[in-house]
Design a protein around this motif. Structure first.
Motif, short mmCIF file in Angstrom:
data_model
loop_
_atom_site.label_atom_id
_atom_site.label_comp_id
_atom_site.label_asym_id
_atom_site.label_seq_id
_atom_site.Cartn_x
_atom_site.Cartn_y
_atom_site.Cartn_z
N TYR A 36 18.35 -30.43 -0.14
CA TYR A 36 17.16 -30.47 -0.72
C TYR A 36 17.02 -29.25 -1.61
N GLY A 37 17.33 -28.19 -1.33
CA GLY A 37 17.18 -27.14 -2.00
C GLY A 37 18.08 -27.08 -3.19
N ALA A 41 16.85 -27.00 -7.07
CA ALA A 41 17.56 -25.98 -8.00
C ALA A 41 18.08 -26.52 -9.34
N GLY A 58 10.22 -19.10 -11.02
CA GLY A 58 9.46 -19.50 -9.95
C GLY A 58 8.64 -20.92 -10.35
N ALA A 59 8.20 -20.81 -11.72
CA ALA A 59 7.30 -22.06 -12.24
C ALA A 59 8.38 -23.05 -12.66
N ILE A 61 11.04 -23.98 -10.49
CA ILE A 61 11.19 -24.33 -9.04
C ILE A 61 10.00 -25.19 -8.72
N ARG A 62 8.72 -24.78 -9.00
CA ARG A 62 7.41 -25.40 -8.66
C ARG A 62 7.44 -26.81 -9.34
N ALA A 65 10.03 -29.12 -7.93
CA ALA A 65 9.63 -29.58 -6.51
C ALA A 65 8.38 -30.37 -6.50
N GLU A 66 7.18 -30.26 -7.20
CA GLU A 66 6.25 -31.14 -7.38
C GLU A 66 6.52 -32.43 -7.85
N ASP B 24 10.78 -14.44 -7.86
CA ASP B 24 9.75 -15.25 -7.40
C ASP B 24 10.60 -16.72 -7.31
N ALA B 25 11.41 -17.14 -8.01
CA ALA B 25 12.11 -18.29 -8.07
C ALA B 25 12.83 -18.54 -6.61
N MET B 28 10.11 -18.79 -3.97
CA MET B 28 9.27 -20.25 -4.00
C MET B 28 10.20 -21.30 -3.44
N LEU B 29 11.62 -21.22 -3.79
CA LEU B 29 12.36 -22.38 -3.23
C LEU B 29 12.56 -22.11 -1.83
N TYR B 32 9.61 -23.85 -0.28
CA TYR B 32 9.86 -25.53 -0.33
C TYR B 32 10.77 -25.91 0.76
N MET B 33 11.95 -25.30 0.69
CA MET B 33 12.95 -25.44 1.74
C MET B 33 12.38 -25.40 3.18
#
Lengths: 69, 69
Positions: A36-37, A41, A58-59, A61-62, A65-66, B24-25, B28-29, B32-33
């Motif tokens: 999943y990760g 990624a 991070g943005a 990743i978000r 994921a969303e 932050d990536a 964040m991951l 989620y994981m």
């Protein structure tokens, strides 16, 4: 084989309420979590490429994921 | 905060091809994981309860993960 610590994944399973956890359950959940990760990624990498950045944030990743929730 | 090692999660992101990864990536991951893992673990716990077992097995994890693919 997997990147994730088996102890950490076992704690996640115990928090879910399992009294006992077999080793193969921990190993299997590690594999699914890592798959999943890696998927998120890869999608996030496409987002950072699209934004013309070399740094994955991070943005990214978000957003990835969303999109796949 | 999360159970997972940030170094492990950063390796997963780098394997996806990112040249640079912001902290932050990775954080964040990890979140989620871990959310994904906890969700699968809770569903797998229902499977082991349903089977009348106290030990959560790999087969419970597999069944839960495949149901929500």
């Amino acid at each position: 084989m997997t990147e994730l610590s088996q102890a950490a994944v076992e704690r996640i399973i115990k928090k879910a309420g399992a009294a006992r956890v077999s080793a193969d359950a921990t190993e299997m959940l590690s594999t699914y979590m890592e798959e999943y990760g890696a998927f998120i990624a890869r999608e996030a990498k496409k987002m950072s490429d699209h934004a013309g950045r070399k740094t994955l944030r991070g943005a990214d990743i978000r957003m990835a994921a969303e999109m796949f929730k």
